[in-house]
Design a protein around this motif. Structure first.
Motif, mmCIF file in Angstrom:
data_model
loop_
_atom_site.group_PDB
_atom_site.id
_atom_site.type_symbol
_atom_site.label_atom_id
_atom_site.label_comp_id
_atom_site.label_asym_id
_atom_site.label_seq_id
_atom_site.Cartn_x
_atom_site.Cartn_y
_atom_site.Cartn_z
ATOM 1 N N LYS B 21 0.914 -1.148 -0.050
ATOM 2 C CA LYS B 21 -0.220 -0.047 0.084
ATOM 3 C C LYS B 21 0.637 1.232 0.089
ATOM 4 O O LYS B 21 0.716 2.170 -0.963
ATOM 5 C CB LYS B 21 -0.793 -0.033 1.354
ATOM 6 N N LYS B 22 1.744 1.292 0.991
ATOM 7 C CA LYS B 22 2.669 2.512 1.219
ATOM 8 C C LYS B 22 3.625 2.539 -0.194
ATOM 9 O O LYS B 22 3.988 3.800 -0.680
ATOM 10 C CB LYS B 22 3.632 2.390 2.308
ATOM 11 N N LEU B 23 4.198 1.686 -0.522
ATOM 12 C CA LEU B 23 5.147 1.554 -1.963
ATOM 13 C C LEU B 23 4.379 1.922 -2.882
ATOM 14 O O LEU B 23 4.873 2.756 -3.868
ATOM 15 C CB LEU B 23 5.610 0.129 -1.931
ATOM 16 N N ASN B 24 3.166 1.519 -3.058
ATOM 17 C CA ASN B 24 2.439 2.046 -4.453
ATOM 18 C C ASN B 24 2.108 3.550 -4.245
ATOM 19 O O ASN B 24 2.149 4.245 -5.275
ATOM 20 C CB ASN B 24 1.002 1.306 -4.390
ATOM 21 N N GLU B 25 1.688 4.076 -2.959
ATOM 22 C CA GLU B 25 1.593 5.531 -2.953
ATOM 23 C C GLU B 25 2.936 6.242 -3.520
ATOM 24 O O GLU B 25 2.880 7.264 -4.236
ATOM 25 C CB GLU B 25 1.623 5.895 -1.487
ATOM 26 N N GLN B 26 4.024 5.615 -2.946
ATOM 27 C CA GLN B 26 5.537 6.116 -3.362
ATOM 28 C C GLN B 26 5.384 5.958 -4.846
ATOM 29 O O GLN B 26 6.065 7.000 -5.804
ATOM 30 C CB GLN B 26 6.538 5.654 -2.737
ATOM 31 N N LEU B 27 5.224 4.848 -5.367
ATOM 32 C CA LEU B 27 5.301 4.644 -7.053
ATOM 33 C C LEU B 27 4.644 5.531 -7.685
ATOM 34 O O LEU B 27 5.034 5.542 -9.013
ATOM 35 C CB LEU B 27 5.441 3.102 -6.931
ATOM 36 N N LYS B 28 3.573 6.137 -7.274
ATOM 37 C CA LYS B 28 2.816 6.938 -8.061
ATOM 38 C C LYS B 28 3.829 7.983 -8.954
ATOM 39 O O LYS B 28 3.354 8.411 -10.060
ATOM 40 C CB LYS B 28 1.695 7.559 -7.357
ATOM 41 N N LYS B 29 4.896 8.289 -8.119
ATOM 42 C CA LYS B 29 5.704 9.453 -8.794
ATOM 43 C C LYS B 29 6.352 8.758 -10.197
ATOM 44 O O LYS B 29 6.840 9.608 -11.156
ATOM 45 C CB LYS B 29 7.017 9.504 -7.775
ATOM 46 N N ALA B 30 6.595 7.506 -10.106
ATOM 47 C CA ALA B 30 7.117 6.791 -11.290
ATOM 48 C C ALA B 30 6.040 6.334 -12.297
ATOM 49 O O ALA B 30 6.449 5.948 -13.470
ATOM 50 C CB ALA B 30 7.957 5.500 -10.993
ATOM 51 N N GLY B 31 4.822 6.374 -11.782
ATOM 52 C CA GLY B 31 3.556 5.951 -12.766
ATOM 53 C C GLY B 31 3.194 4.459 -12.737
ATOM 54 O O GLY B 31 2.676 4.120 -13.895
ATOM 55 N N ILE B 32 3.889 3.641 -11.977
ATOM 56 C CA ILE B 32 3.672 2.155 -11.954
ATOM 57 C C ILE B 32 3.131 1.714 -10.733
ATOM 58 O O ILE B 32 3.277 2.492 -9.684
ATOM 59 C CB ILE B 32 4.893 1.705 -12.659
ATOM 60 N N PHE B 33 2.770 0.682 -10.743
ATOM 61 C CA PHE B 33 2.406 0.055 -9.508
ATOM 62 C C PHE B 33 3.264 -1.005 -8.979
ATOM 63 O O PHE B 33 4.172 -1.566 -9.939
ATOM 64 C CB PHE B 33 0.969 -0.741 -9.548
ATOM 65 N N HIS B 34 3.443 -1.338 -7.720
ATOM 66 C CA HIS B 34 4.271 -2.462 -7.222
ATOM 67 C C HIS B 34 4.404 -3.785 -7.973
ATOM 68 O O HIS B 34 5.491 -4.374 -8.238
ATOM 69 C CB HIS B 34 4.025 -2.993 -5.716
#
Lengths: 141, 141
Positions: B21-34
């Motif tokens: 969940k938290k990593l997905n929030e961060q990965l929004k910056k890169a435009g992808i999901f975990h």
DNA sequence: GGGATATAGTTACTTAAGTAACTAATTTTA
DNA sequence: TAAAATTAGTTACTTAAGTAACTATATCCC
């Protein structure tokens, strides 16, 4: 400062995926899924609960709880009980629900026992501490 | 023979849920999901791959890989490359895919670094061993 | 060479969990 | 006490992963 295997987190995810998969296979005997087991287990311990109480305890979002509780209701494993607060939906196990709990408990206990069988308590304690620490860290940020 | 906290496995699941969940929030910056990150990461390491190779490596079922790869294709992060075997779908990262990898890698590295910051390497090693052992156990039965 | 078997991938359907936005009821507070 | 804020739960939609059953291609081997 040993270097950590880059697969550390990947392994964690793989473990939980496989864990719920295999446990669900076993839980077919009791007629419920792992997600339902968590709620049935909670209700056996605390007698009654609202969806928010379950949500907070399991740390799972409310819509997820709504769905899972709905399925438990369809299977007649839980029933609604009256409440003063008209917003909340207070529930408890039915007799059928308690029977399913007993069946599932045996399945889960045996499953977990076999998994932990020959792990040292040092390793288990270290693992528990690590996971607790990681959860706290995640919840801070 | 210390008694184990009955929440041991529950905590594992909670950790991985919160982690993704938290990593997905961060990965929004890169435009992808975990889930996409895992495949992009694999492709950066091994250059090309078939869906079955990815499925085996990540230990995730084929239909799941099909879906995730399909989304990567829509975002033009991967492309198909020719293969002698007409059954298989061999893929590799596009230039855009490599750029997204670089962005995501920074996000993931920083995220994981912060999480592990002040954990002792003893605890981490014990945890890794425990999880490895548990995965093996699950796959036996 | 040709039928049996195995492999790669997809499709349809299900469980699990999440977010955003909402309704209805309760509590706070101005 | 009436408006504002909070709380409980639901609905609609999305991501992630699984199983079963299928198609198409490749390999085995008789």
């Amino acid at each position: 400062m040993t270097h950590l295997d880059p697969n550390f987190f990947h392994q964690q995810l793989q473990f939980t995926r496989t864990f719920t998969k295999k446990l669900n296979e076993q839980l077919k005997k009791a007629g419920i899924f792992h997600s339902q087991w968590l709620i049935v287990f909670y209700l056996k311990q605390f007698e009654t609960a609202t969806l928010v109480e379950i949500s907070n305890y399991l740390n799972v979002e409310k819509p997820t709880i709504t769905r899972t509780v709905h399925r438990l209701e369809e299977q007649e494993l839980i029933k609604k009980i009256p409440s003063n607060d008209k917003r909340e939906r207070r529930i408890m196990l039915t007799e059928k629900g308690i029977k399913v709990f007993e069946e599932a408990k045996q399945v889960v206990d045996e499953f977990e026992r076999k998994l932990l069988e020959d792990l040292s308590s040092q390793d288990l304690n270290a693992t528990e501490n690590t996971i607790k620490h990681l959860i706290e860290r995640l919840q801070e940020g």
